[in-house]
Design a protein around this motif. Sequence first.
Motif, PDB file in Angstrom:
ATOM      1  N   ASN A  31     -50.255 -61.868 -30.190  1.00  0.00           N
ATOM      2  CA  ASN A  31     -50.133 -63.037 -31.333  1.00  0.00           C
ATOM      3  C   ASN A  31     -50.158 -63.622 -31.535  1.00  0.00           C
ATOM      4  OD1 ASN A  31     -50.568 -63.067 -34.123  1.00  0.00           O
ATOM      5  ND2 ASN A  31     -48.296 -61.773 -34.562  1.00  0.00           N
ATOM      6  N   GLY A  32     -48.898 -64.404 -31.960  1.00  0.00           N
ATOM      7  CA  GLY A  32     -48.210 -65.525 -31.638  1.00  0.00           C
ATOM      8  C   GLY A  32     -47.409 -65.395 -30.253  1.00  0.00           C
ATOM      9  N   MET A  33     -48.250 -67.001 -29.268  1.00  0.00           N
ATOM     10  CA  MET A  33     -47.873 -67.919 -28.098  1.00  0.00           C
ATOM     11  C   MET A  33     -46.771 -68.791 -28.372  1.00  0.00           C
ATOM     12  SD  MET A  33     -50.739 -66.429 -25.886  1.00  0.00           S
ATOM     13  CE  MET A  33     -50.062 -67.089 -24.605  1.00  0.00           C
ATOM     14  N   GLY A  34     -45.478 -68.786 -27.899  1.00  0.00           N
ATOM     15  CA  GLY A  34     -44.914 -69.934 -28.248  1.00  0.00           C
ATOM     16  C   GLY A  34     -44.070 -70.844 -26.886  1.00  0.00           C
ATOM     17  N   TRP A  35     -43.939 -71.935 -27.143  1.00  0.00           N
ATOM     18  CA  TRP A  35     -43.141 -72.620 -25.763  1.00  0.00           C
ATOM     19  C   TRP A  35     -41.820 -72.861 -26.254  1.00  0.00           C
ATOM     20  CZ3 TRP A  35     -44.445 -73.169 -21.208  1.00  0.00           C
ATOM     21  CH2 TRP A  35     -45.820 -72.791 -20.952  1.00  0.00           C
ATOM     22  N   TYR A  36     -40.630 -72.786 -25.445  1.00  0.00           N
ATOM     23  CA  TYR A  36     -39.452 -72.688 -25.923  1.00  0.00           C
ATOM     24  C   TYR A  36     -38.655 -73.961 -24.663  1.00  0.00           C
ATOM     25  CZ  TYR A  36     -39.702 -69.314 -29.526  1.00  0.00           C
ATOM     26  OH  TYR A  36     -40.175 -68.431 -30.738  1.00  0.00           O
ATOM     27  N   ARG A  37     -37.061 -74.319 -25.177  1.00  0.00           N
ATOM     28  CA  ARG A  37     -36.755 -75.109 -24.166  1.00  0.00           C
ATOM     29  C   ARG A  37     -35.511 -74.867 -23.646  1.00  0.00           C
ATOM     30  NH1 ARG A  37     -38.978 -80.912 -25.564  1.00  0.00           N
ATOM     31  NH2 ARG A  37     -36.974 -81.314 -27.770  1.00  0.00           N
ATOM     32  N   GLN A  38     -34.377 -75.062 -22.729  1.00  0.00           N
ATOM     33  CA  GLN A  38     -33.300 -74.986 -23.271  1.00  0.00           C
ATOM     34  C   GLN A  38     -32.673 -75.783 -21.581  1.00  0.00           C
ATOM     35  OE1 GLN A  38     -32.051 -70.893 -21.794  1.00  0.00           O
ATOM     36  NE2 GLN A  38     -30.286 -70.926 -22.658  1.00  0.00           N
ATOM     37  N   THR A  39     -31.212 -76.353 -22.580  1.00  0.00           N
ATOM     38  CA  THR A  39     -30.248 -77.305 -21.365  1.00  0.00           C
ATOM     39  C   THR A  39     -29.184 -76.413 -20.788  1.00  0.00           C
ATOM     40  OG1 THR A  39     -30.052 -78.793 -23.265  1.00  0.00           O
ATOM     41  CG2 THR A  39     -31.935 -79.324 -21.660  1.00  0.00           C
ATOM     42  N   PRO A  40     -28.791 -77.108 -20.529  1.00  0.00           N
ATOM     43  CA  PRO A  40     -27.344 -76.417 -20.090  1.00  0.00           C
ATOM     44  C   PRO A  40     -26.592 -76.112 -20.975  1.00  0.00           C
ATOM     45  CG  PRO A  40     -27.980 -77.006 -18.156  1.00  0.00           C
ATOM     46  CD  PRO A  40     -29.521 -78.047 -18.676  1.00  0.00           C
ATOM     47  N   GLY A  41     -25.550 -75.086 -21.243  1.00  0.00           N
ATOM     48  CA  GLY A  41     -24.498 -75.069 -22.319  1.00  0.00           C
ATOM     49  C   GLY A  41     -25.220 -75.758 -23.761  1.00  0.00           C
ATOM     50  N   LYS A  42     -26.648 -75.194 -24.052  1.00  0.00           N
ATOM     51  CA  LYS A  42     -27.394 -75.441 -25.168  1.00  0.00           C
ATOM     52  C   LYS A  42     -28.242 -74.405 -25.168  1.00  0.00           C
ATOM     53  CE  LYS A  42     -27.147 -80.255 -25.775  1.00  0.00           C
ATOM     54  NZ  LYS A  42     -28.148 -81.092 -26.454  1.00  0.00           N
ATOM     55  N   GLU A  43     -28.609 -74.109 -26.559  1.00  0.00           N
ATOM     56  CA  GLU A  43     -29.443 -72.346 -27.152  1.00  0.00           C
ATOM     57  C   GLU A  43     -30.474 -72.604 -26.563  1.00  0.00           C
ATOM     58  OE1 GLU A  43     -26.390 -70.033 -30.571  1.00  0.00           O
ATOM     59  OE2 GLU A  43     -28.808 -70.719 -30.819  1.00  0.00           O
ATOM     60  N   ARG A  44     -31.460 -71.881 -26.006  1.00  0.00           N
ATOM     61  CA  ARG A  44     -32.923 -72.212 -26.934  1.00  0.00           C
ATOM     62  C   ARG A  44     -33.486 -72.481 -27.813  1.00  0.00           C
ATOM     63  NH1 ARG A  44     -35.872 -67.719 -22.345  1.00  0.00           N
ATOM     64  NH2 ARG A  44     -33.873 -68.376 -21.451  1.00  0.00           N
ATOM     65  N   GLU A  45     -34.173 -73.387 -27.575  1.00  0.00           N
ATOM     66  CA  GLU A  45     -34.876 -73.905 -29.083  1.00  0.00           C
ATOM     67  C   GLU A  45     -36.172 -73.418 -28.720  1.00  0.00           C
ATOM     68  OE1 GLU A  45     -33.819 -77.738 -29.610  1.00  0.00           O
ATOM     69  OE2 GLU A  45     -34.917 -78.422 -27.631  1.00  0.00           O
ATOM     70  N   LEU A  46     -37.014 -74.244 -30.634  1.00  0.00           N
ATOM     71  CA  LEU A  46     -38.203 -74.032 -30.504  1.00  0.00           C
ATOM     72  C   LEU A  46     -38.761 -75.224 -29.878  1.00  0.00           C
ATOM     73  CD1 LEU A  46     -40.807 -72.523 -30.957  1.00  0.00           C
ATOM     74  CD2 LEU A  46     -40.970 -73.121 -33.790  1.00  0.00           C
ATOM     75  N   VAL A  47     -40.003 -74.980 -29.146  1.00  0.00           N
ATOM     76  CA  VAL A  47     -41.053 -76.447 -28.634  1.00  0.00           C
ATOM     77  C   VAL A  47     -42.190 -76.559 -30.058  1.00  0.00           C
ATOM     78  CG1 VAL A  47     -41.612 -77.644 -27.720  1.00  0.00           C
ATOM     79  CG2 VAL A  47     -39.620 -76.741 -26.615  1.00  0.00           C
ATOM     80  N   ALA A  48     -42.987 -75.481 -29.949  1.00  0.00           N
ATOM     81  CA  ALA A  48     -44.331 -75.065 -30.579  1.00  0.00           C
ATOM     82  C   ALA A  48     -44.453 -73.312 -30.578  1.00  0.00           C
ATOM     83  CB  ALA A  48     -45.342 -76.127 -30.057  1.00  0.00           C
ATOM     84  N   VAL A  49     -44.726 -73.055 -31.787  1.00  0.00           N
ATOM     85  CA  VAL A  49     -46.012 -71.507 -31.620  1.00  0.00           C
ATOM     86  C   VAL A  49     -47.162 -71.872 -32.177  1.00  0.00           C
ATOM     87  CG1 VAL A  49     -44.838 -71.198 -34.149  1.00  0.00           C
ATOM     88  CG2 VAL A  49     -45.377 -69.541 -32.297  1.00  0.00           C
ATOM     89  N   ILE A  50     -48.044 -71.334 -31.942  1.00  0.00           N
ATOM     90  CA  ILE A  50     -49.266 -71.439 -32.319  1.00  0.00           C
ATOM     91  C   ILE A  50     -49.636 -69.359 -32.167  1.00  0.00           C
ATOM     92  CG2 ILE A  50     -50.029 -71.263 -29.673  1.00  0.00           C
ATOM     93  CD1 ILE A  50     -52.714 -72.105 -31.246  1.00  0.00           C
ATOM     94  N   ILE A  51     -50.075 -69.237 -33.448  1.00  0.00           N
ATOM     95  CA  ILE A  51     -50.127 -67.868 -33.834  1.00  0.00           C
ATOM     96  C   ILE A  51     -52.107 -67.391 -33.477  1.00  0.00           C
ATOM     97  CG2 ILE A  51     -50.093 -66.150 -36.049  1.00  0.00           C
ATOM     98  CD1 ILE A  51     -47.823 -67.266 -34.759  1.00  0.00           C
ATOM     99  N   ARG A  52     -52.505 -66.195 -33.224  1.00  0.00           N
ATOM    100  CA  ARG A  52     -54.131 -66.261 -33.045  1.00  0.00           C
ATOM    101  C   ARG A  52     -55.290 -66.986 -33.918  1.00  0.00           C
ATOM    102  NH1 ARG A  52     -56.182 -62.916 -29.294  1.00  0.00           N
ATOM    103  NH2 ARG A  52     -57.937 -61.903 -29.484  1.00  0.00           N
ATOM    104  N   GLY A  53     -54.484 -66.405 -35.241  1.00  0.00           N
ATOM    105  CA  GLY A  53     -55.468 -67.534 -36.089  1.00  0.00           C
ATOM    106  C   GLY A  53     -55.474 -68.968 -35.874  1.00  0.00           C
ATOM    107  N   GLY A  54     -54.531 -69.066 -35.468  1.00  0.00           N
ATOM    108  CA  GLY A  54     -54.887 -71.180 -35.543  1.00  0.00           C
ATOM    109  C   GLY A  54     -53.427 -71.337 -35.937  1.00  0.00           C
TER     110      GLY A  54
END
Length: 121
Positions: A31-54
């Motif tokens: 269904n959903g696929m996404g990219w997240y990123r994380q730097t030392p000392g910080k929480e993982r954050e959403l970069v982009a997400v794409i749902i199967r329908g577009g």
Amino acid sequence: VQLQASGGGLVQAGGSLRLSCAASGSISSINGMGWYRQTPGKERELVAVIIRGGSIKYADSVKGRFTISRDNAKNTMYLQMNSLKPEDTAVYYCNADTLTYGDPPVAANYWGQGTQVTVSS
């Protein structure tokens, strides 16, 4: 189910990179696929997400510079990153909501191992 992220590296500011995330295993659908990123000392954050329908959502910080896409036939997701900035430096993780084969099928969320992106100024 495994997610294999690749494509990270070292690039100068203003440059481009393309990340890939390939899902493998007993996958009926994603269904959903996404990219997240994380730097030392910080929480993982959403970069982009794409749902199967577009449907697509981007973090404000990457809008206009990053493009997320997916190839459903290959269970693969991409992140084209242009006009990279030093603040984009992070470990990038891919994530997927999958439905596996089975009776009943099982829904589960998976993370890839991460790929380092470093942008030099």
